[in-house]
Structures are given as C-alpha cells and as structure tokens.
Motif scaffolding. Sequence first.
Motif, PDB file in Angstrom:
ATOM      1  N   VAL A   5       0.669  -1.287   0.034  1.00 33.26           N
ATOM      2  CA  VAL A   5      -0.009  -0.140  -0.008  1.00 33.26           C
ATOM      3  C   VAL A   5       0.885   1.097  -0.052  1.00 33.26           C
ATOM      4  CG1 VAL A   5      -1.611   1.213   1.070  1.00 33.26           C
ATOM      5  CG2 VAL A   5      -1.751  -1.248   1.364  1.00 33.26           C
ATOM      6  N   ILE A   6       0.825   2.259  -1.035  1.00 32.82           N
ATOM      7  CA  ILE A   6       1.279   3.411  -0.974  1.00 32.82           C
ATOM      8  C   ILE A   6       0.458   4.292  -0.400  1.00 32.82           C
ATOM      9  CG2 ILE A   6       2.720   4.935  -2.312  1.00 32.82           C
ATOM     10  CD1 ILE A   6       3.320   2.785  -4.438  1.00 32.82           C
ATOM     11  N   VAL A   7       0.912   5.045   0.876  1.00 36.04           N
ATOM     12  CA  VAL A   7       0.203   6.049   1.240  1.00 36.04           C
ATOM     13  C   VAL A   7       1.019   7.423   0.975  1.00 36.04           C
ATOM     14  CG1 VAL A   7      -0.525   7.068   3.537  1.00 36.04           C
ATOM     15  CG2 VAL A   7      -0.325   4.633   3.022  1.00 36.04           C
ATOM     16  N   HIS A   8       0.003   8.473   0.555  1.00 33.66           N
ATOM     17  CA  HIS A   8       0.484   9.770   0.034  1.00 33.66           C
ATOM     18  C   HIS A   8      -0.165  10.790   1.156  1.00 33.66           C
ATOM     19  CE1 HIS A   8       1.533   8.129  -3.937  1.00 33.66           C
ATOM     20  NE2 HIS A   8       0.569   7.426  -3.783  1.00 33.66           N
ATOM     21  N   GLU A   9       0.766  11.616   1.419  1.00 33.49           N
ATOM     22  CA  GLU A   9       0.265  12.688   2.468  1.00 33.49           C
ATOM     23  C   GLU A   9      -0.003  14.066   1.457  1.00 33.49           C
ATOM     24  OE1 GLU A   9       1.655  15.314   6.357  1.00 33.49           O
ATOM     25  OE2 GLU A   9       3.004  13.799   5.565  1.00 33.49           O
ATOM     26  N   VAL A  19      -3.291   0.813  -3.954  1.00 35.68           N
ATOM     27  CA  VAL A  19      -2.887  -0.563  -3.807  1.00 35.68           C
ATOM     28  C   VAL A  19      -2.430  -1.055  -5.400  1.00 35.68           C
ATOM     29  CG1 VAL A  19      -3.350  -3.001  -3.182  1.00 35.68           C
ATOM     30  CG2 VAL A  19      -4.482  -1.075  -1.918  1.00 35.68           C
ATOM     31  N   PRO A  20      -1.146  -0.934  -5.554  1.00 34.02           N
ATOM     32  CA  PRO A  20      -0.718  -0.917  -6.890  1.00 34.02           C
ATOM     33  C   PRO A  20      -1.197  -2.181  -7.811  1.00 34.02           C
ATOM     34  CG  PRO A  20       1.091   0.176  -5.720  1.00 34.02           C
ATOM     35  CD  PRO A  20       0.070  -0.375  -4.734  1.00 34.02           C
ATOM     36  N   ALA A  21      -1.290  -3.373  -7.015  1.00 31.95           N
ATOM     37  CA  ALA A  21      -1.483  -4.722  -7.471  1.00 31.95           C
ATOM     38  C   ALA A  21      -3.249  -4.867  -7.661  1.00 31.95           C
ATOM     39  CB  ALA A  21      -1.263  -5.589  -6.347  1.00 31.95           C
ATOM     40  N   MET A  26      -8.017   2.580  -4.437  1.00 31.88           N
ATOM     41  CA  MET A  26      -7.454   3.451  -3.497  1.00 31.88           C
ATOM     42  C   MET A  26      -8.609   4.188  -2.588  1.00 31.88           C
ATOM     43  SD  MET A  26      -7.246   6.360  -6.750  1.00 31.88           S
ATOM     44  CE  MET A  26      -6.279   5.383  -7.683  1.00 31.88           C
ATOM     45  N   THR A  27      -8.093   4.897  -1.526  1.00 30.14           N
ATOM     46  CA  THR A  27      -8.885   5.541  -0.651  1.00 30.14           C
ATOM     47  C   THR A  27      -8.424   6.713   0.105  1.00 30.14           C
ATOM     48  OG1 THR A  27     -10.458   4.852   1.197  1.00 30.14           O
ATOM     49  CG2 THR A  27      -8.233   4.062   1.392  1.00 30.14           C
ATOM     50  N   GLN A  28      -9.185   7.319   1.076  1.00 32.98           N
ATOM     51  CA  GLN A  28      -8.454   8.498   1.727  1.00 32.98           C
ATOM     52  C   GLN A  28      -8.939   8.593   3.141  1.00 32.98           C
ATOM     53  OE1 GLN A  28     -10.005  11.839  -0.471  1.00 32.98           O
ATOM     54  NE2 GLN A  28     -12.075  11.610   0.397  1.00 32.98           N
ATOM     55  N   GLY A  29      -8.117   9.351   4.106  1.00 28.99           N
ATOM     56  CA  GLY A  29      -8.707   9.549   5.229  1.00 28.99           C
ATOM     57  C   GLY A  29      -7.831  10.769   5.891  1.00 28.99           C
ATOM     58  N   GLU A  30      -8.602  11.439   6.946  1.00 33.55           N
ATOM     59  CA  GLU A  30      -7.870  12.255   7.784  1.00 33.55           C
ATOM     60  C   GLU A  30      -6.884  12.155   8.373  1.00 33.55           C
ATOM     61  OE1 GLU A  30      -9.046  15.760   7.418  1.00 33.55           O
ATOM     62  OE2 GLU A  30     -10.217  14.916   5.797  1.00 33.55           O
ATOM     63  N   THR A  31      -6.486  11.011   8.997  1.00 34.95           N
ATOM     64  CA  THR A  31      -5.345  10.538   9.755  1.00 34.95           C
ATOM     65  C   THR A  31      -4.774   9.331   9.159  1.00 34.95           C
ATOM     66  OG1 THR A  31      -6.647   8.781  11.319  1.00 34.95           O
ATOM     67  CG2 THR A  31      -6.403  11.335  11.854  1.00 34.95           C
ATOM     68  N   LEU A  32      -3.563   8.726   9.451  1.00 32.68           N
ATOM     69  CA  LEU A  32      -3.000   7.799   8.918  1.00 32.68           C
ATOM     70  C   LEU A  32      -3.660   6.464   9.578  1.00 32.68           C
ATOM     71  CD1 LEU A  32      -0.460   6.628   7.495  1.00 32.68           C
ATOM     72  CD2 LEU A  32       0.903   6.827   9.546  1.00 32.68           C
ATOM     73  N   ASN A  38      -9.319   2.336   6.171  1.00 36.19           N
ATOM     74  CA  ASN A  38     -10.238   2.619   4.957  1.00 36.19           C
ATOM     75  C   ASN A  38      -9.552   1.941   3.629  1.00 36.19           C
ATOM     76  OD1 ASN A  38     -11.740   4.228   6.201  1.00 36.19           O
ATOM     77  ND2 ASN A  38     -10.979   6.229   5.200  1.00 36.19           N
ATOM     78  N   VAL A  39      -8.362   1.482   3.701  1.00 40.69           N
ATOM     79  CA  VAL A  39      -7.617   0.857   2.534  1.00 40.69           C
ATOM     80  C   VAL A  39      -8.012  -0.605   2.852  1.00 40.69           C
ATOM     81  CG1 VAL A  39      -5.296   0.248   3.311  1.00 40.69           C
ATOM     82  CG2 VAL A  39      -5.638   0.783   1.046  1.00 40.69           C
ATOM     83  N   ARG A  40      -7.965  -0.939   4.003  1.00 39.82           N
ATOM     84  CA  ARG A  40      -8.421  -2.492   4.197  1.00 39.82           C
ATOM     85  C   ARG A  40      -9.938  -2.830   3.811  1.00 39.82           C
ATOM     86  NH1 ARG A  40      -6.749  -6.745   7.534  1.00 39.82           N
ATOM     87  NH2 ARG A  40      -5.181  -5.564   8.526  1.00 39.82           N
ATOM     88  N   GLU A  41     -10.722  -1.858   4.007  1.00 41.67           N
ATOM     89  CA  GLU A  41     -12.095  -2.150   3.381  1.00 41.67           C
ATOM     90  C   GLU A  41     -12.017  -1.726   1.883  1.00 41.67           C
ATOM     91  OE1 GLU A  41     -16.143   0.618   3.814  1.00 41.67           O
ATOM     92  OE2 GLU A  41     -14.560   0.650   5.583  1.00 41.67           O
ATOM     93  N   ALA A  42     -11.404  -0.996   1.321  1.00 42.05           N
ATOM     94  CA  ALA A  42     -11.254  -0.706   0.002  1.00 42.05           C
ATOM     95  C   ALA A  42     -10.947  -2.221  -0.736  1.00 42.05           C
ATOM     96  CB  ALA A  42     -10.403   0.378  -0.448  1.00 42.05           C
ATOM     97  N   VAL A  43      -9.726  -2.796  -0.126  1.00 44.20           N
ATOM     98  CA  VAL A  43      -9.217  -3.907  -0.623  1.00 44.20           C
ATOM     99  C   VAL A  43     -10.413  -5.096  -0.887  1.00 44.20           C
ATOM    100  CG1 VAL A  43      -7.567  -5.913  -0.097  1.00 44.20           C
ATOM    101  CG2 VAL A  43      -6.792  -3.603  -0.407  1.00 44.20           C
ATOM    102  N   GLU A  44     -10.828  -5.140   0.547  1.00 43.77           N
ATOM    103  CA  GLU A  44     -12.030  -6.344   0.428  1.00 43.77           C
ATOM    104  C   GLU A  44     -13.157  -5.974  -0.173  1.00 43.77           C
ATOM    105  OE1 GLU A  44     -13.247  -5.898   4.762  1.00 43.77           O
ATOM    106  OE2 GLU A  44     -11.763  -6.792   5.655  1.00 43.77           O
ATOM    107  N   GLY A  45     -13.660  -5.119  -0.568  1.00 45.28           N
ATOM    108  CA  GLY A  45     -14.587  -4.534  -1.618  1.00 45.28           C
ATOM    109  C   GLY A  45     -14.135  -4.806  -2.998  1.00 45.28           C
ATOM    110  N   TRP A  46     -12.822  -4.459  -3.202  1.00 49.50           N
ATOM    111  CA  TRP A  46     -12.220  -4.759  -4.486  1.00 49.50           C
ATOM    112  C   TRP A  46     -12.352  -6.091  -4.772  1.00 49.50           C
ATOM    113  CZ3 TRP A  46      -8.541  -7.083  -7.412  1.00 49.50           C
ATOM    114  CH2 TRP A  46      -8.220  -6.593  -8.782  1.00 49.50           C
ATOM    115  N   LEU A  47     -11.923  -6.883  -3.881  1.00 52.52           N
ATOM    116  CA  LEU A  47     -11.640  -8.381  -3.996  1.00 52.52           C
ATOM    117  C   LEU A  47     -13.119  -9.048  -3.964  1.00 52.52           C
ATOM    118  CD1 LEU A  47      -8.586  -9.258  -1.681  1.00 52.52           C
ATOM    119  CD2 LEU A  47      -8.662  -9.228  -4.241  1.00 52.52           C
TER     120      LEU A  47
END
Length: 67
Positions: A5-9, A19-21, A26-32, A38-47
């Motif tokens: 997972v690549i996190v951009h500030e 998630v390049p793979a 992709m997703t976003q959030g206010e804090t790390l 959110n990225v865990r949820e996005a991956v689960e949804g993608w899969l």
Amino acid sequence: MQLQVIVHEEPTGGYWAEVPALPGCMTQGETLDEVLANVREAVEGWLAVDIPTPKPGSREQVFKIAV
C-alpha cells in the motif's frame, strides 16, 4: 495475503492511499490510522467484486484460489 500500500500525504492535510496490485483500489482519510482502516475496507470491496457465472454450455470456467 499481504499487499503493498502506498500512502500519500496531502499538502492540505489528510492522506490518500493506493494499492498498485489492485488497479483502481484507492481511498483517503484524515489520519494515518483512518486511511489504513479505509484501505483494508477498499481491498475487501475490490476483491469481493461479483464475477458473472458462465452460462451452461459456454467454454468459460471460474476458479477460486487462495493467495
């Protein structure tokens, strides 16, 4: 399964992650912590995307594999 997972500030605050793979995952959030949750949820949804079942008599087959 482990995925990179690549996190951009964001310069204005917050984060976004990709998630390049998994193209388009992709997703976003206010804090790390929020963006990582959110990225865990996005991956689960993608899969979990529903793949149509092949019609009887077609030459297609659907397989599930563990990674």
